[in-house]
Design a protein around this motif. Structure first.
Motif, short mmCIF file in Angstrom:
data_model
loop_
_atom_site.label_atom_id
_atom_site.label_comp_id
_atom_site.label_asym_id
_atom_site.label_seq_id
_atom_site.Cartn_x
_atom_site.Cartn_y
_atom_site.Cartn_z
N PHE A 142 -30.09 -30.20 -26.99
CA PHE A 142 -31.20 -29.47 -26.39
C PHE A 142 -32.55 -30.04 -26.80
N SER A 143 -32.60 -30.62 -27.98
CA SER A 143 -33.87 -31.10 -28.50
C SER A 143 -34.20 -32.52 -28.04
N GLY A 144 -33.43 -33.06 -27.12
CA GLY A 144 -33.73 -34.39 -26.61
C GLY A 144 -33.36 -35.49 -27.58
N GLY A 145 -32.32 -35.30 -28.35
CA GLY A 145 -31.89 -36.33 -29.29
C GLY A 145 -32.57 -36.24 -30.64
N GLY A 146 -32.96 -35.06 -31.05
CA GLY A 146 -33.49 -34.88 -32.39
C GLY A 146 -35.00 -34.89 -32.52
N VAL A 147 -35.72 -34.63 -31.43
CA VAL A 147 -37.17 -34.50 -31.52
C VAL A 147 -37.46 -33.23 -32.32
N VAL A 148 -38.19 -33.37 -33.43
CA VAL A 148 -38.30 -32.29 -34.41
C VAL A 148 -38.91 -31.03 -33.81
N GLY A 149 -39.97 -31.15 -33.05
CA GLY A 149 -40.60 -29.97 -32.45
C GLY A 149 -39.67 -29.25 -31.50
N GLU A 150 -38.94 -30.01 -30.71
CA GLU A 150 -37.99 -29.41 -29.77
C GLU A 150 -36.79 -28.82 -30.51
N LEU A 151 -36.40 -29.46 -31.59
CA LEU A 151 -35.30 -28.93 -32.40
C LEU A 151 -35.68 -27.58 -33.00
N GLU A 152 -36.90 -27.51 -33.50
CA GLU A 152 -37.39 -26.24 -34.07
C GLU A 152 -37.45 -25.17 -32.98
N ARG A 153 -37.87 -25.54 -31.80
CA ARG A 153 -37.93 -24.58 -30.70
C ARG A 153 -36.52 -24.10 -30.32
N ALA A 154 -35.57 -25.03 -30.26
CA ALA A 154 -34.21 -24.68 -29.86
C ALA A 154 -33.49 -23.86 -30.93
N VAL A 155 -33.77 -24.11 -32.20
CA VAL A 155 -33.01 -23.46 -33.27
C VAL A 155 -33.71 -22.20 -33.76
N VAL A 156 -34.98 -22.29 -34.07
CA VAL A 156 -35.68 -21.19 -34.72
C VAL A 156 -36.23 -20.18 -33.72
N ARG A 157 -36.89 -20.69 -32.70
CA ARG A 157 -37.58 -19.77 -31.79
C ARG A 157 -36.74 -19.26 -30.64
N MET A 158 -35.63 -19.95 -30.31
CA MET A 158 -34.84 -19.53 -29.17
C MET A 158 -33.93 -18.38 -29.58
N ARG A 159 -34.21 -17.21 -29.08
CA ARG A 159 -33.39 -16.03 -29.34
C ARG A 159 -32.77 -15.58 -28.01
#
Length: 160
Positions: A142-159
């Motif tokens: 989901f994060s586009g191959g480990g893009v940190v900002g997108e990873l944080e959005r997918a893991v932490v903020r996505m509820r």
């Protein structure tokens, strides 16, 4: 380093090159090393391949600089060829000819690095799910191959 401006000179109606604009000229003089900052410092520049105008001279200059960077790191220099049928903006090439400029490509996190970051977030209470192999693979994709900002959005903020 943009392809052109919409401005024209009032006396001859020729297009004004971006390097003729004062703020850009000032920035490019510092970037190229023609001027130095009076109290010292560093000039950083960043590019993105996302929704960017095509500037062949910038692409050529960056690939040449990457060759120099790879050589300093002890790796073989990739061959850079100038296309004889393409017009290059010499001002852009001159700005980036300084061999002190270093190019660093940023890449996303690997799956193991992403897993470590997710486990850190889980231990700090930001992630309530179990960090399993399937969870890591899904969020990493989901994060586009480990893009940190997108990873944080997918893991932490996505509820859900």
């Amino acid at each position: 380093m943009q392809p052109g401006t919409g401005y024209t000179a009032p006396n001859n109606l020729k297009p004004i090159h971006p390097h003729e604009l004062q703020i850009l000229n000032w920035y490019f003089n510092f970037l190229s090393g023609r001027q130095s900052l009076p109290n010292g410092g560093i000039i950083m520049a960043a590019t993105s391949q996302s929704n960017a105008p095509k500037v062949p001279a910038l692409d050529l200059a960056l690939s040449e600089l990457e060759g120099v960077t790879y050589t300093r790191a002890g790796q073989p220099m990739p061959k850079v060829e100038k296309n004889p049928f393409m017009r290059y903006d010499e001002r852009v090439l001159d700005t980036l000819r300084d061999k002190a400029i270093q190019v660093q490509r940023l890449r996303g996190l690997g799956k193991e690095e992403a897993r470590g970051l997710m486990e850190y977030w889980a231990k700090s209470g930001m992630v309530r799910e179990k960090v399993s192999e399937g969870f890591v693979g899904e969020k990493w994709a989901f994060s586009g191959g480990g893009v940190v900002g997108e990873l944080e959005r997918a893991v932490v903020r996505m509820r859900v």
